[in-house]
Design an enzyme around this catalytic site. Structure first.
Site, mmCIF file in Angstrom:
data_model
loop_
_atom_site.group_PDB
_atom_site.id
_atom_site.type_symbol
_atom_site.label_atom_id
_atom_site.label_comp_id
_atom_site.label_asym_id
_atom_site.label_seq_id
_atom_site.Cartn_x
_atom_site.Cartn_y
_atom_site.Cartn_z
ATOM 1 N N ARG A 118 1.894 8.866 8.763
ATOM 2 C CA ARG A 118 1.722 10.281 8.397
ATOM 3 C C ARG A 118 0.633 10.945 9.234
ATOM 4 O O ARG A 118 0.768 12.083 9.656
ATOM 5 C CB ARG A 118 1.354 10.397 6.914
ATOM 6 C CG ARG A 118 2.547 10.597 6.015
ATOM 7 C CD ARG A 118 2.125 10.717 4.562
ATOM 8 N NE ARG A 118 3.152 11.346 3.735
ATOM 9 C CZ ARG A 118 4.303 10.793 3.381
ATOM 10 N NH1 ARG A 118 4.609 9.585 3.780
ATOM 11 N NH2 ARG A 118 5.163 11.448 2.636
ATOM 12 N N GLU A 154 -0.314 -9.023 -0.953
ATOM 13 C CA GLU A 154 -0.997 -8.402 0.192
ATOM 14 C C GLU A 154 -2.166 -7.540 -0.297
ATOM 15 O O GLU A 154 -2.299 -6.357 0.021
ATOM 16 C CB GLU A 154 -0.040 -7.586 1.067
ATOM 17 C CG GLU A 154 -0.550 -7.361 2.475
ATOM 18 C CD GLU A 154 0.362 -6.457 3.301
ATOM 19 O OE1 GLU A 154 0.337 -5.237 3.080
ATOM 20 O OE2 GLU A 154 1.090 -6.979 4.171
ATOM 21 N N GLU A 200 -2.362 5.182 2.449
ATOM 22 C CA GLU A 200 -2.217 3.746 2.154
ATOM 23 C C GLU A 200 -3.537 3.089 1.723
ATOM 24 O O GLU A 200 -3.532 2.214 0.857
ATOM 25 C CB GLU A 200 -1.632 3.009 3.361
ATOM 26 C CG GLU A 200 -0.158 3.309 3.623
ATOM 27 C CD GLU A 200 0.092 4.610 4.383
ATOM 28 O OE1 GLU A 200 -0.887 5.226 4.857
ATOM 29 O OE2 GLU A 200 1.261 5.026 4.486
ATOM 30 N N HIS A 259 12.163 5.966 13.533
ATOM 31 C CA HIS A 259 12.075 6.079 12.066
ATOM 32 C C HIS A 259 12.925 7.258 11.592
ATOM 33 O O HIS A 259 13.068 8.244 12.309
ATOM 34 C CB HIS A 259 10.605 6.289 11.701
ATOM 35 C CG HIS A 259 10.284 6.108 10.245
ATOM 36 N ND1 HIS A 259 10.657 7.021 9.283
ATOM 37 C CD2 HIS A 259 9.623 5.120 9.578
ATOM 38 C CE1 HIS A 259 10.233 6.606 8.089
ATOM 39 N NE2 HIS A 259 9.600 5.442 8.247
ATOM 40 N N HIS A 281 5.400 5.957 12.993
ATOM 41 C CA HIS A 281 5.790 6.647 11.755
ATOM 42 C C HIS A 281 4.631 7.126 10.895
ATOM 43 O O HIS A 281 4.849 7.867 9.951
ATOM 44 C CB HIS A 281 6.690 5.754 10.899
ATOM 45 C CG HIS A 281 5.932 4.663 10.196
ATOM 46 N ND1 HIS A 281 5.617 3.482 10.788
ATOM 47 C CD2 HIS A 281 5.399 4.600 8.952
ATOM 48 C CE1 HIS A 281 4.947 2.718 9.949
ATOM 49 N NE2 HIS A 281 4.791 3.370 8.823
ATOM 50 N N ASP A 330 0.789 -1.229 0.000
ATOM 51 C CA ASP A 330 0.000 0.000 0.000
ATOM 52 C C ASP A 330 0.822 1.280 0.000
ATOM 53 O O ASP A 330 0.315 2.339 0.351
ATOM 54 C CB ASP A 330 -0.891 0.001 1.248
ATOM 55 C CG ASP A 330 -0.090 -0.061 2.542
ATOM 56 O OD1 ASP A 330 1.155 -0.011 2.486
ATOM 57 O OD2 ASP A 330 -0.711 -0.151 3.616
HETATM 58 C C1 UD1 Z 1 6.436 5.119 3.919
HETATM 59 C C2 UD1 Z 1 5.081 4.713 3.311
HETATM 60 C C3 UD1 Z 1 4.224 4.040 4.375
HETATM 61 C C4 UD1 Z 1 4.976 2.915 5.063
HETATM 62 C C5 UD1 Z 1 6.315 3.419 5.590
HETATM 63 C C6 UD1 Z 1 7.115 2.291 6.174
HETATM 64 C C7 UD1 Z 1 4.044 6.128 1.583
HETATM 65 C C8 UD1 Z 1 3.316 7.368 1.286
HETATM 66 N N1 UD1 Z 1 4.379 5.907 2.865
HETATM 67 O O1 UD1 Z 1 6.166 6.126 4.894
HETATM 68 O O2 UD1 Z 1 3.055 3.519 3.759
HETATM 69 O O3 UD1 Z 1 4.190 2.458 6.148
HETATM 70 O O4 UD1 Z 1 7.050 3.988 4.494
HETATM 71 O O5 UD1 Z 1 8.159 2.768 6.991
HETATM 72 O O6 UD1 Z 1 4.344 5.361 0.689
HETATM 73 N N2 UD1 Z 1 13.868 8.541 5.427
HETATM 74 C C9 UD1 Z 1 15.246 8.421 5.430
HETATM 75 N N3 UD1 Z 1 15.796 7.184 5.215
HETATM 76 C C10 UD1 Z 1 15.054 6.073 4.994
HETATM 77 C C11 UD1 Z 1 13.655 6.194 5.004
HETATM 78 C C12 UD1 Z 1 13.082 7.435 5.201
HETATM 79 O O7 UD1 Z 1 15.944 9.394 5.634
HETATM 80 O O8 UD1 Z 1 15.630 5.005 4.792
HETATM 81 C C13 UD1 Z 1 13.251 9.870 5.662
HETATM 82 C C14 UD1 Z 1 13.366 10.802 4.449
HETATM 83 O O9 UD1 Z 1 13.604 12.113 4.891
HETATM 84 C C15 UD1 Z 1 11.972 10.721 3.839
HETATM 85 C C16 UD1 Z 1 11.115 10.552 5.070
HETATM 86 O O10 UD1 Z 1 11.874 9.714 5.942
HETATM 87 O O11 UD1 Z 1 11.645 11.866 3.073
HETATM 88 C C17 UD1 Z 1 9.744 9.984 4.863
HETATM 89 O O12 UD1 Z 1 9.791 8.821 4.054
HETATM 90 P P1 UD1 Z 1 8.460 8.396 3.199
HETATM 91 O O13 UD1 Z 1 8.743 7.129 2.477
HETATM 92 O O14 UD1 Z 1 7.966 9.552 2.413
HETATM 93 O O15 UD1 Z 1 7.372 8.186 4.334
HETATM 94 P P2 UD1 Z 1 7.270 7.090 5.476
HETATM 95 O O16 UD1 Z 1 6.628 7.730 6.658
HETATM 96 O O17 UD1 Z 1 8.564 6.405 5.637
HETATM 97 N N1 UDP Z 2 11.240 -3.188 11.369
HETATM 98 C C1 UDP Z 2 12.637 -3.318 11.303
HETATM 99 N N2 UDP Z 2 13.413 -2.470 12.065
HETATM 100 C C2 UDP Z 2 12.880 -1.522 12.858
HETATM 101 C C3 UDP Z 2 11.467 -1.370 12.895
HETATM 102 C C4 UDP Z 2 10.684 -2.222 12.134
HETATM 103 O O1 UDP Z 2 13.144 -4.185 10.599
HETATM 104 O O2 UDP Z 2 13.635 -0.796 13.517
HETATM 105 C C5 UDP Z 2 10.392 -4.073 10.532
HETATM 106 C C6 UDP Z 2 9.245 -4.769 11.230
HETATM 107 O O3 UDP Z 2 9.646 -6.003 11.772
HETATM 108 C C7 UDP Z 2 8.228 -4.935 10.119
HETATM 109 C C8 UDP Z 2 8.480 -3.752 9.220
HETATM 110 O O4 UDP Z 2 9.775 -3.254 9.556
HETATM 111 O O5 UDP Z 2 8.453 -6.104 9.365
HETATM 112 C C9 UDP Z 2 7.436 -2.697 9.443
HETATM 113 O O6 UDP Z 2 7.840 -1.526 8.819
HETATM 114 P P1 UDP Z 2 7.145 -0.149 9.131
HETATM 115 O O7 UDP Z 2 6.578 -0.162 10.507
HETATM 116 O O8 UDP Z 2 8.142 0.893 8.780
HETATM 117 O O9 UDP Z 2 6.010 -0.069 8.004
HETATM 118 P P2 UDP Z 2 4.494 -0.577 7.897
HETATM 119 O O10 UDP Z 2 4.463 -2.035 8.157
HETATM 120 O O11 UDP Z 2 3.683 0.221 8.860
HETATM 121 O O12 UDP Z 2 4.138 -0.231 6.486
#
Ligand code: UD1
Ligand code: UDP
Length: 381
Positions: free
Chosen positions: A212, A119, A133, A243, A210, A97
């Site tokens: 939004r 999924e 999502e 995060h 994490h 998603d």
């Molecule tokens: C994204 C997904 C969300 C998912 C989550 C898992 C969308 C809109 N959101 O949200 O569905 O649950 O990932 O964690 O697709 N960043 C880093 N390094 C990383 C990852 C993120 O620096 O490895 C920072 C960056 O500044 C980035 C921000 O986090 O701009 C947000 O990342 P983004 O993928 O936009 O949103 P998530 O909240 O991570």
């Molecule tokens: N996870 C990880 N390291 C962490 C936190 C979470 O490997 O520090 C794993 C967790 O076991 C799960 C996945 O990341 O499998 C969940 O990711 P996240 O919560 O970022 O996204 P969501 O599932 O909400 O999309």
């Protein structure tokens, strides 16, 4: 040879697609596997790729600090256009998603390439929760030709939307495939930060946030409530892999920096993370994937959201939706720490999400649908 391209971009997609990629590669005599990552996440994606030893064939490297939904969508869509034009796969697999998921499905659709949605079918019924999502998943479902529903509830959701019954297959969730190979009683933590945690004498609360829709004040409420818990219960510790989103980090630092027995750490590699979860007393999270993993480890989960697209463990009693109100987060956590009956009621290990064979089902189904004489295994019950 069947050419199958997997497209993913964030940590949870990578964890849940890794078993599928590894399974596809087992069929190298029939399938050419191509991995394209958008790298919507950078460091958090790379951690997973390293663990599962997956080298992407294409890496769009799109992540930027403070990226918007528009940035992610347009960069993924344009980047994938070129990859798809070059490779012309027979099928594109996307997961879940995220915005990468939706853009990946749309990019394939524009070239009339069939999409398999791993999924598929999870719904809250509210397009703003989780945001974006719920809509990403619905739009991907509208495009997909094959729907790999993890549970029968997800299948029912798709049938209610008039999805062709023959295109839905209940597989279980691939996250359980990944988890089953990861949590071990004798696992030893390499990280000194994790070695310092007293899992024997303290009750460890694992926290992740994490979403939004929780950014800003809802997160502040959660942290204030847990700070009070830590101050009132000297036998507890909180492990909080924070995060990398700077908007999350800012509030965490303002509310929790320097508090005794709260361990603010960087996101963990999947293996140590899953093993911390296995040793924790309680999990508090707004994550989707963790809601699926923790019940199979028998961990009570308080979900910091008002809705969930994963109702199965709520029905089984191991997961409770509590939202983000400060008083409620405090009360519900306190109750689990004080009320032994409530704690044991919620600690039953249940496996509504999978049996570890989801990836094998998905790949067998694809081969079958694409004309191979392989049998489709029985669906996940
Ligand atoms: C994204 C997904 C969300 C998912 C989550 C898992 C969308 C809109 N959101 O949200 O569905 O649950 O990932 O964690 O697709 N960043 C880093 N390094 C990383 C990852 C993120 O620096 O490895 C920072 C960056 O500044 C980035 C921000 O986090 O701009 C947000 O990342 P983004 O993928 O936009 O949103 P998530 O909240 O991570
Ligand atoms: N996870 C990880 N390291 C962490 C936190 C979470 O490997 O520090 C794993 C967790 O076991 C799960 C996945 O990341 O499998 C969940 O990711 P996240 O919560 O970022 O996204 P969501 O599932 O909400 O999309």
């Amino acid at each position: 040879m069947l050419k199958v391209m997997t497209v993913f971009g964030t940590r949870p997609e990578a964890i849940k697609m890794a078993p599928v990629v590894l399974e596809l590669k087992k069929h190298a005599d029939q399938i050419q596997t191509i991995v394209a990552v958008t790298a919507q996440h950078r460091q958090m994606l790379d951690q997973v790729l390293r663990l599962f030893d997956i080298q992407p064939d294409y890496d769009l490297d799109i992540m930027s600090r403070g990226q918007t939904l528009y940035d992610i969508t347009t960069k993924s869509l344009n980047g994938l256009r070129q990859v798809l034009e070059k490779e012309k796969p027979d099928i594109v697999l996307v997961h879940g998603d995220t915005t990468t998921t939706f853009a990946g499905a749309l990019a394939a659709y524009y070239q009339q390439i069939p999409v398999g949605h791993v999924e598929a079918g999870l719904r809250t019924g509210d397009i703003y929760s989780p945001f974006p999502e719920e809509m990403n998943r619905k739009l991907t479902g509208a495009i997909a030709a094959m729907h790999f529903a993890p549970t029968s509830t997800a299948r029912q959701n798709l049938l209610k939307e008039n999805v062709d019954v023959h295109s839905i297959y209940v597989t279980g969730n691939t996250v359980i495939d990944a988890l089953m190979n990861t949590v071990r009683d004798n696992y030893e933590f390499d990280d000194p930060a994790l070695q310092r945690i007293d899992f024997t004498n303290h009750r460890v609360i694992l926290l992740t946030t994490h979403r939004r829709e929780n950014l800003g004040e809802p997160m502040r409420h959660i942290y204030k409530a847990l700070r009070r818990i830590i101050e009132e219960f000297p036998d507890t510790e909180i492990v909080f892999p924070v995060h990398r989103n700077p908007l999350v980090r800012k509030v965490v630092e303002e509310e929790l920096d320097g508090v005794e027995r709260i361990h603010l750490i960087d996101p963990l590699e999947y293996e140590p993370f899953a093993n911390v979860m296995g040793r924790s007393a309680i999990v508090l999270t707004d994550s989707g994937g963790i809601q699926e993993e923790a019940p199979s480890l028998g961990k009570p989960v308080l979900v910091l959201r008002n809705t969930t697209e994963r109702p199965e463990a709520v029905q089984a009693g191991t997961v409770k939706l509590i939202g983000t109100d400060k008083q409620i987060v405090y009360d519900e956590t306190k109750r689990l720490l004080e009320d032994f009956d409530e704690y044991s009621r919620m600690s039953n290990a249940v496996n509504p999400y999978g049996d570890g064979k989801a990836a094998a089902r998905i790949v067998a189904y694809i081969l079958h649908r694409m004309g191979s004489d392989i049998d489709i295994p029985e669906a996940f019950q």
